[in-house]
Design an enzyme around this catalytic site. Structure first.
Site, PDB file in Angstrom:
ATOM      1  N   GLY A 302     -34.469  39.150  15.684  1.00 49.77           N
ATOM      2  CA  GLY A 302     -33.695  38.241  14.849  1.00 49.77           C
ATOM      3  C   GLY A 302     -33.748  38.579  13.370  1.00 49.77           C
ATOM      4  N   SER A 303     -33.770  37.547  12.533  1.00 47.43           N
ATOM      5  CA  SER A 303     -33.621  37.740  11.090  1.00 47.43           C
ATOM      6  C   SER A 303     -34.825  38.383  10.409  1.00 47.43           C
ATOM      7  CB  SER A 303     -33.321  36.395  10.418  1.00 47.43           C
ATOM      8  OG  SER A 303     -32.043  35.928  10.823  1.00 47.43           O
ATOM      9  N   THR A 304     -35.916  38.577  11.136  1.00 43.82           N
ATOM     10  CA  THR A 304     -36.999  39.370  10.531  1.00 43.82           C
ATOM     11  C   THR A 304     -36.483  40.768  10.204  1.00 43.82           C
ATOM     12  OG1 THR A 304     -37.817  40.062  12.717  1.00 43.82           O
ATOM     13  CG2 THR A 304     -38.824  38.107  11.727  1.00 43.82           C
TER      14      THR A 304
END
Length: 579
Positions: A302-304
């Site tokens: 995801g947004s990591t």
């Protein structure tokens, strides 16, 4: 003739006469023969006694030998130094025992010595009620000369079976692996099989270094082996597992995990994946617990991944931190629509793109860099190749066979590439430790040793910018619930829709939080994930509401053990970092 002379004369005659008479009767010769015969008889008796003595000594010695052998096979277990050393102890960085050998016995039979197999089975069943009676009967009536009946008995079981006095049944001393901490570090330490051979975790790694080969050819030693020291801190490990376990239960998830990594050496100080298992009884965890999701599970993070996309854009020189990108309208490409979760519908600066986790802005930064450069950068950070470390359970990341523009766009915000949480933490460490990629290790490593193997992947200027962005997101973005007063936490959340039946689900997430602390001079990376949570702090289920609080709890409880001192102002308030 004097009286004295007469006496002497009488004695002389008497002696002469006596001698004469003896000669006539053969007396002296007969007496010599008797003496010789008696001497010979006594010699014969002495020889016979000596022979019997030697024979009895030989028999006695043999009985003693059998007695000693019996004590090793049918009686109590001998002392530790009489048993073959099989495995070294495993200890944590402070010398606390994680795995050790204990003495035990196993029950065996010699079928050719069994008098009544039916009776033997019935008698054994009184002590071992769970025994497979048919299987044991087949073993006792087989034509072999040796059969295992039951491995690793308790002392009480051994004593009760000894009291039964079953002919042809005995005990053989063995070693059993014991893990004092139980499940605390199960996925790191691993476990052994019934023959004390490592089959998972660092136990398997130890065998791969030559111990198994030596044992296979009998070249083991009764000398105590030097312990194998790991990099983990058992105190921190217990905290991490506790937080992960509680997080999974609290947020009603199907799995959770976390790692604490030294950014300067690559040492893993703690790592937990839950569900886990007790290595003292690994069979009970076979369904779910054996799976080490931190290193042997791959997920879309995801947004990591926006951390890596932003670092790539800044390090390329094609994007500056003062630049802005238009995030007012969704991106439509290849039949897909890329939009923001909480869109601002305006032009966003690079810090704002990171702070508000804009998919549109991140995708446009990746587009500026280009597809090939994007792939090369993620490869440089080790996110697309199999991670190198001692732990055997490491899965290879997955990526598109052919990178197209749509792939680069979705990968920029964490969809389309699946990687392990551990190597995500390792790549994250490179963004804040001075730009050096250091392979993780579960063994102690000094700063000097780490410097020798470190690979420079980004510039110090990019590192400074990423520290600023991480801190910004923790203070004013989605990572606020990770903050611990005095410890200057920085990080990036990641909320990814899970793939269910080949399609992205709108009801199941894979959440993660990648953080570093103290972010002004980073010492450690802490990464948490939680799989398919149903809730979070305040009722939502995004990463900022569950994965981020888990990071905060780990740092709050373990920072002092890790040697990180909090920073407070004169008024007692926590100091924050400014850039």
């Amino acid at each position: 003739m004097s009286f004295l002379s007469r006496i002497m004369d009488v004695k002389s005659k008497a002696h002469f006469n006596a001698g004469g008479n003896n000669n006539r009767t053969g007396g002296p010769a007969f007496e010599g023969t008797r003496k010789r015969s008696g001497s010979q008889a006594r010699s014969r008796v002495a020889v016979i006694i000596c022979c019997f003595g030697v024979a009895y000594a030989a028999i006695g010695g043999r009985l003693v030998q059998y007695g000693m052998a019996s004590s090793e096979t049918t009686s109590s277990i001998g002392p530790a130094d009489h048993l073959m050393a099989s495995r070294p102890d495993i200890v944590d960085r402070n010398g606390e025992i994680l795995a050790t050998d204990i003495r035990t016995v196993s029950l065996y039979a010699e079928p050719h010595k069994i008098v009544d197999a039916d009776e033997a089975v019935e008698m054994l069943a009184t002590v071992l009620p769970d025994l497979d009676r048919r299987g044991i009967y087949r073993k006792l009536t087989s034509k072999s000369r040796f059969q295992w009946l039951k491995r690793q008995l308790t002392p009480k079981q051994q004593s009760r079976i000894l009291a039964l006095g079953i002919p042809g049944v005995g005990f053989r001393p063995e070693k059993r692996r014991f893990y004092p901490g139980g499940a605390t570090a199960s996925h790191i330490v691993g476990h052994v099989n019934i023959d004390n051979r490592g089959i998972a975790g660092m136990e398997r790694y130890i065998d791969s270094q030559g111990l198994a080969d030596l044992a296979a050819i009998g070249m083991t030693s009764d000398a105590k082996l030097e312990p194998v020291r790991l990099s983990i801190d058992l105190r921190v490990q217990a905290i991490v597992r506790d937080v992960v376990k509680d997080g999974m239960e609290k947020y009603k998830a199907i799995a959770a995990g976390a790692v604490v990594l030294d950014v300067n050496t690559g040492e893993v100080l703690a790592m937990a994946s839950y569900p886990d298992y007790d290595p003292n009884n690994p069979a009970e965890g076979a369904k779910e617990g054996w799976m080490n999701r931190m290193s042997n599970g791959t997920f879309e993070m995801g947004s990591t991944f926006k951390s890596f996309t932003t670092a790539m854009a800044l390090d390329s020189g094609k994007v500056k931190i003062t630049d802005s990108f238009d995030a007012r309208a969704p991106i439509r490409i290849g039949g897909f629509t890329i939009k923001d979760f909480h869109g601002k519908h305006r032009v966003l600066s690079v810090p704002e793109i990171f702070q508000y986790s804009s998919n549109i802005g991140t995708a446009k930064m990746a587009d500026v860099v280009g597809i090939e450069a994007h792939k090369e950068f993620l490869t440089r950070l080790g996110l697309l190749t199999r991670m190198e470390t001692e732990l055997p359970e490491v899965k290879t990341p997955s990526q598109p066979r052919e990178w197209k523009k749509i792939n680069s766009i979705t990968i920029s915000f964490g969809h389309g590439v699946s990687t392990t949480p551990l190597q995500t933490a390792v790549a994250g460490a490179a963004l804040i430790n001075g730009g050096r990629l250091i392979n993780p290790t579960f063994l102690p490593r000094t700063r000097e040793e780490a410097d020798e193997i470190a690979k420079a992947v980004i510039s110090q200027k990019t590192v400074d910018s990423m520290r600023y962005l991480f801190k910004l997101n923790a203070n004013d973005g989605s990572g606020r619930r990770s903050l611990v007063p005095g410890f200057n936490v920085g990080g990036k959340t990641g909320t990814a829709n899970k793939v269910v039946n080949g399609r992205y689900s709108n009801t199941q997430n894979f959440n993660a939080f990648l953080s570093g602390f103290p972010i002004d001079d980073p010492k450690y990376v802490v990464l948490t994930f939680i799989d398919a949570p149903q809730t979070g702090e305040g009722g939502g289920r995004t990463a900022g509401l569950n994965a981020a609080p888990m990071v905060g709890e780990i740092i709050r409880r373990s920072a002092a053990l890790l040697g990180v001192k909090p920073k407070f102002g004169e008024d007692g308030s926590a100091l924050l970092v400014s850039y």
